[in-house]
Scaffold this motif. Structure first.
Motif, PDB file in Angstrom:
ATOM      1  N   THR A 167     -57.108 -67.621  10.517  1.00 17.03           N
ATOM      2  CA  THR A 167     -56.715 -67.076  11.816  1.00 17.03           C
ATOM      3  C   THR A 167     -57.910 -66.455  12.524  1.00 17.03           C
ATOM      4  O   THR A 167     -58.144 -66.679  13.723  1.00 17.03           O
ATOM      5  CB  THR A 167     -55.600 -66.031  11.642  1.00 17.03           C
ATOM      6  N   SER A 168     -58.689 -65.667  11.793  1.00 18.65           N
ATOM      7  CA  SER A 168     -59.872 -65.039  12.368  1.00 18.65           C
ATOM      8  C   SER A 168     -60.876 -66.088  12.845  1.00 18.65           C
ATOM      9  O   SER A 168     -61.466 -65.969  13.925  1.00 18.65           O
ATOM     10  CB  SER A 168     -60.526 -64.122  11.332  1.00 18.65           C
ATOM     11  N   LEU A 169     -61.048 -67.116  12.047  1.00 17.54           N
ATOM     12  CA  LEU A 169     -61.984 -68.185  12.384  1.00 17.54           C
ATOM     13  C   LEU A 169     -61.549 -68.912  13.650  1.00 17.54           C
ATOM     14  O   LEU A 169     -62.363 -69.180  14.547  1.00 17.54           O
ATOM     15  CB  LEU A 169     -62.070 -69.164  11.215  1.00 17.54           C
ATOM     16  N   CYS A 170     -60.267 -69.227  13.737  1.00 18.10           N
ATOM     17  CA  CYS A 170     -59.754 -69.915  14.926  1.00 18.10           C
ATOM     18  C   CYS A 170     -59.905 -69.064  16.178  1.00 18.10           C
ATOM     19  O   CYS A 170     -60.224 -69.579  17.258  1.00 18.10           O
ATOM     20  CB  CYS A 170     -58.288 -70.302  14.726  1.00 18.10           C
ATOM     21  N   GLN A 171     -59.680 -67.773  16.031  1.00 22.68           N
ATOM     22  CA  GLN A 171     -59.858 -66.881  17.177  1.00 22.68           C
ATOM     23  C   GLN A 171     -61.303 -66.896  17.658  1.00 22.68           C
ATOM     24  O   GLN A 171     -61.572 -66.924  18.863  1.00 22.68           O
ATOM     25  CB  GLN A 171     -59.423 -65.463  16.804  1.00 22.68           C
ATOM     26  N   GLY A 172     -62.252 -66.883  16.711  1.00 21.20           N
ATOM     27  CA  GLY A 172     -63.667 -66.917  17.074  1.00 21.20           C
ATOM     28  C   GLY A 172     -64.053 -68.223  17.752  1.00 21.20           C
ATOM     29  O   GLY A 172     -64.804 -68.231  18.742  1.00 21.20           O
ATOM     30  N   ILE A 173     -63.548 -69.349  17.218  1.00 17.60           N
ATOM     31  CA  ILE A 173     -63.853 -70.654  17.818  1.00 17.60           C
ATOM     32  C   ILE A 173     -63.265 -70.748  19.227  1.00 17.60           C
ATOM     33  O   ILE A 173     -63.908 -71.234  20.166  1.00 17.60           O
ATOM     34  CB  ILE A 173     -63.318 -71.791  16.929  1.00 17.60           C
ATOM     35  N   THR A 174     -62.031 -70.270  19.388  1.00 16.22           N
ATOM     36  CA  THR A 174     -61.377 -70.314  20.698  1.00 16.22           C
ATOM     37  C   THR A 174     -62.130 -69.472  21.712  1.00 16.22           C
ATOM     38  O   THR A 174     -62.347 -69.893  22.866  1.00 16.22           O
ATOM     39  CB  THR A 174     -59.927 -69.824  20.580  1.00 16.22           C
ATOM     40  N   GLU A 175     -62.559 -68.284  21.315  1.00 16.75           N
ATOM     41  CA  GLU A 175     -63.306 -67.411  22.215  1.00 16.75           C
ATOM     42  C   GLU A 175     -64.637 -68.040  22.596  1.00 16.75           C
ATOM     43  O   GLU A 175     -65.052 -67.999  23.764  1.00 16.75           O
ATOM     44  CB  GLU A 175     -63.536 -66.049  21.549  1.00 16.75           C
ATOM     45  N   SER A 176     -65.302 -68.654  21.626  1.00 15.16           N
ATOM     46  CA  SER A 176     -66.558 -69.340  21.917  1.00 15.16           C
ATOM     47  C   SER A 176     -66.336 -70.497  22.887  1.00 15.16           C
ATOM     48  O   SER A 176     -67.156 -70.745  23.783  1.00 15.16           O
ATOM     49  CB  SER A 176     -67.174 -69.854  20.613  1.00 15.16           C
ATOM     50  N   GLY A 177     -65.217 -71.197  22.721  1.00 17.17           N
ATOM     51  CA  GLY A 177     -64.896 -72.317  23.610  1.00 17.17           C
ATOM     52  C   GLY A 177     -64.676 -71.864  25.037  1.00 17.17           C
ATOM     53  O   GLY A 177     -65.037 -72.570  25.991  1.00 17.17           O
TER      54      GLY A 177
END
Length: 235
Positions: A167-177
């Motif tokens: 979940t944390s990883l996906c949040q980081g990827i989404t924010e970077s996107g």
């Protein structure tokens, strides 16, 4: 089996041992595939990625051999009780390991897309997630070999750790996107890779359930622990 001749009993026990050995070998091949996938992801090596895709056929052949062995035992030996659970458990574990290989293959394919595209975003904690699910797979196969119910339960109950990192990883990827819309496609590849790795963790948890059933004869009736964020996403 009280009146079964000793040589038939020995042959049957040998068949069960070979079945278990086949599962261990298949698990080893799946673990190697995960290791190569993580190396491919961090090194961005397209040649290694293609090798992983080709190696998935080897894992498929393991599953076919185990299925055939199980079918022969069910038809010829008609196992009951503990032995029947052993055979059914091997079938289920082989199926989960085959899916682990599929997720590793999908991750490798996505890695190729990242390599062949323009300079992409950082991969963040993807290697850490990969190492975590790889460790869980190794631990649950050890529990299977040792018939260690407590170890299997520990793995099953710690699934939340994988969910939280995912979940944390996906949040980081989404924010970077959001900050770099021109790299939308590459961020999507990263999200799909994260999901594939998280699913490998789910298959390790599935195997833990099988180990519990094979060892005790009882299904796990507890609700599988999950992170609060994942529970909300499934509501």
């Amino acid at each position: 089996m009280k009146n079964t001749p000793p040589h038939i009993v020995t042959a049957y026990e040998d068949a069960l041992k070979r079945l278990k050995s086949g599962i261990v070998q298949m698990a080893g091949a799946a673990e190697t595939q995960i290791d190569q996938t993580l190396a491919c992801l961090t090194q961005r090596n397209p040649d290694l990625a293609r090798e992983i895709v080709d190696a998935d056929l080897h894992l498929d052949s393991f599953e076919h051999e185990i299925e055939a062995s199980c079918m022969r035992m069910l038809v010829l030996r008609q196992p009951v009780a503990d032995d029947l659970r052993e055979v059914i458990g091997a079938l289920k574990i082989a199926g989960n390991l085959e899916r682990v290989g599929d997720h590793a293959k999908n991750t490798a394919r996505r890695s190729v897309e990242l390599v062949e595209g323009p300079d992409g975003p950082p991969i963040g904690s993807l290697p850490a997630l990969g190492r975590l699910v790889r460790e869980r797979l190794t631990a649950v196969i050890d529990a299977y070999v040792d018939r260690d119910v407590e170890a299997a339960l520990r793995i099953w109950r710690s699934d939340q750790e994988v969910d939280e990192l995912y979940t944390s990883l996906c949040q980081g990827i989404t924010e970077s996107g959001r900050r770099s819309g021109e790299q939308f496609t590459q961020h999507m590849h990263l999200l799909f890779i994260a999901k594939s790795l998280e699913r490998i963790g789910d298959h390790a948890t599935n195997i833990a359930e099988v180990v519990h059933y094979v060892s005790t004869g009882r299904p796990l009736l507890e609700e599988r622990p999950q992170s609060a964020d994942r529970n909300r996403s499934q509501d």
